[in-house]
Design an enzyme around this catalytic site. Structure first.
Site, PDB file in Angstrom:
ATOM      1  N   ASP A  83       0.821  -1.277   0.091  1.00  0.00           N
ATOM      2  CA  ASP A  83      -0.032  -0.128  -0.023  1.00  0.00           C
ATOM      3  C   ASP A  83       0.928   1.324  -0.066  1.00  0.00           C
ATOM      4  O   ASP A  83       2.085   0.924   0.456  1.00  0.00           O
ATOM      5  CB  ASP A  83      -0.872   0.047   1.289  1.00  0.00           C
ATOM      6  CG  ASP A  83      -0.139   0.033   2.506  1.00  0.00           C
ATOM      7  OD1 ASP A  83       0.563  -0.737   2.596  1.00  0.00           O
ATOM      8  OD2 ASP A  83      -0.836   0.473   3.588  1.00  0.00           O
ATOM      9  N   GLU A 149       0.038  -0.589   5.790  1.00  0.00           N
ATOM     10  CA  GLU A 149       0.931  -0.287   6.593  1.00  0.00           C
ATOM     11  C   GLU A 149       0.931   1.041   6.794  1.00  0.00           C
ATOM     12  O   GLU A 149       0.846   1.888   7.956  1.00  0.00           O
ATOM     13  CB  GLU A 149       2.387  -0.638   6.199  1.00  0.00           C
ATOM     14  CG  GLU A 149       3.538  -0.500   7.053  1.00  0.00           C
ATOM     15  CD  GLU A 149       4.077   0.851   7.250  1.00  0.00           C
ATOM     16  OE1 GLU A 149       4.502   1.272   8.283  1.00  0.00           O
ATOM     17  OE2 GLU A 149       3.869   1.762   6.282  1.00  0.00           O
TER      18      GLU A 149
HETATM   19 ZN    ZN Z   1       6.738   2.538   4.386  1.00  0.00          ZN
END
Ligand code: ZN
Length: 406
Positions: A83, A149
């Site tokens: 992501d 994340e």
């Molecule tokens: Zn990162």
């Protein structure tokens, strides 16, 4: 579980793979096929792939991947995230953020350094290792890739780690591919991170007329004194591998439009980045003690959110392997650091010694995020050297020796 027999050696071009990944606009929590692209490739290399979709009420579904090659021996894990943060206004970019355009040896795109380039570099390194050792694996290689994340990180690495623990899956060492280098590839390895906690403080008083303060109780004066108590002295002087802890006031909010009114309430938010002198528990106790003293009996509420404890992987096997690999490829000797924000290493370090090393972070999260394509190639060489050194196998030197070897 045994992985499938590999097909004839599959070569992975790390730059081409980075571009393919950038073209999947996987802004958290969207995946846009990024995980499938990677899983498809790893399957062709002989990895056993587990696509793990986690969800929770009130949060978005997140696609994660755990892939493993080799059935036994020590398990060398690479962790990362597909992501990316939003690009902001695409018009501000030199090239469209999801086009992955090459300009003068630089690859532009959201995720170029944070961290699709590093994932591609590791996949290329793994492909070379598999091509060289597919008939006699000296151990296992795994990838733990999340799509969550940069967001709330609830359905990402944290849950994958729980899933691994529940299966009894062992990781022996882990490298997280965050962009750790400050200027040049090879200048910094992160061996720990500071902890982070956020405090939301509400101080209560009694509303009244500013001309009659004796009939009121001013929470603004009190919140200023309380915040001063938190910020007037250093938290500590740092420790062997950490800079001093810091506490910063992010905002003070009263929202009182009237100059002749003492408000009933004042609020503030602060964020502390703390080293291994503290745990969140001891730091919260210190904060409360200071606030109590400064409040002098005044009423307040404090909400604390801990987003990570500080941790340190003392210099040892994982950092030694990384240092040697980096020196072999770049002739630089990396500094060991614990600076910067939190990363998913905070979840993985529960399982095994964890260090972070990836690309150069100068443009991460910025407009015109970009990477030197030479850095992607060199990073693949470094990861390959780290695998060779870790498993104690002879190095087949350069990237030119790719999948054709054996
Ligand atoms: Zn990162």
């Amino acid at each position: 579980m045994p992985s499938r027999a590999p097909e004839p050696a599959v070569a992975v071009d790390p730059v081409a793979l980075t571009r393919d990944l950038i073209r999947r606009p996987s802004v958290t929590p969207r995946d846009e096929g990024a995980i499938d692209l990677l899983a498809g490739l790893l399957e062709r290399l002989g990895f056993a792939c587990h696509k793990l979709v986690f969800s929770e009420p009130g949060t978005d579904d997140v696609v994660n991947l755990y892939a493993r090659w080799g059935a036994g021996g020590r398990n060398f894990c690479f962790a990362g995230h597909t992501d990316v943060v939003p690009p902001g206004n695409p018009q501000s970019w030199t090239a469209d953020p999801f086009e992955a355009r090459l300009i003068d040896g630089q690859l532009y795109g959201r995720g170029a350094v944070d961290m699709k380039g590093a994932i591609a570099a590791f996949a290329a390194a793994a492909a070379r290792f598999v091509a060289e050792h597919g008939d006699d694996p000296p151990g296992s290689i795994s990838l733990l890739i999340t799509g969550d994340e940069e967001g709330v990180s609830i359905n990402g690495t944290k849950k994958v780690v729980e899933w691994l623990e529940a299966r009894g899956e062992r990781l022996d060492v882990c490298i997280v591919g965050e962009p750790t280098n400050a200027r040049d590839l090879g200048d910094m390895v992160k061996i720990g991170r500071r902890g982070s906690l956020t405090g939301r403080l509400t101080v209560h008083g009694t509303q009244g007329h500013t001309a009659y303060p004796h009939l009121a109780d001013n929470p603004v004066h009190r919140i200023v004194a309380m915040l001063h108590a938190l910020t007037s002295e250093p938290l500590d002087g740092g420790s062997a591998h950490f800079q001093p802890s810091t506490l910063q006031v992010s905002t003070i909010d009263v929202g009182n439009p009237a100059s002749n009114v003492i408000p009933a309430e004042a609020k503030a938010v602060f964020n502390a980045r703390f080293n291994d002198v503290w745990t969140s528990e001891t730091l919260v106790a210190w904060i409360r003690e200071r606030l109590d003293a400064a409040a002098a009996g005044g009423r307040y509420d404090l909400e604390i959110a801990v987003s990570g404890e500080s941790f340190l992987t003392p210099p040892g096997a994982v950092s030694t392997v990384l240092t040697q690999a980096i020196e072999r490829v770049t002739s630089r000797r990396p500094e060991f650091s614990t600076t910067g924000g939190t990363s998913d290493a905070r979840f993985i370090r529960r399982l095994c010694p964890t260090a972070e090393f990836g690309l150069v972070g100068l443009t991460m999260h910025k407009v015109d995020e970009r990477v030197d394509v030479a850095d992607i190639v060199a990073l693949a060489d470094i990861y390959k050297a780290a695998l060779d050194l870790y498993f104690g196998v002879a190095a087949s030197t350069s990237s030119a020796a790719t999948a054709a070897a054996d």
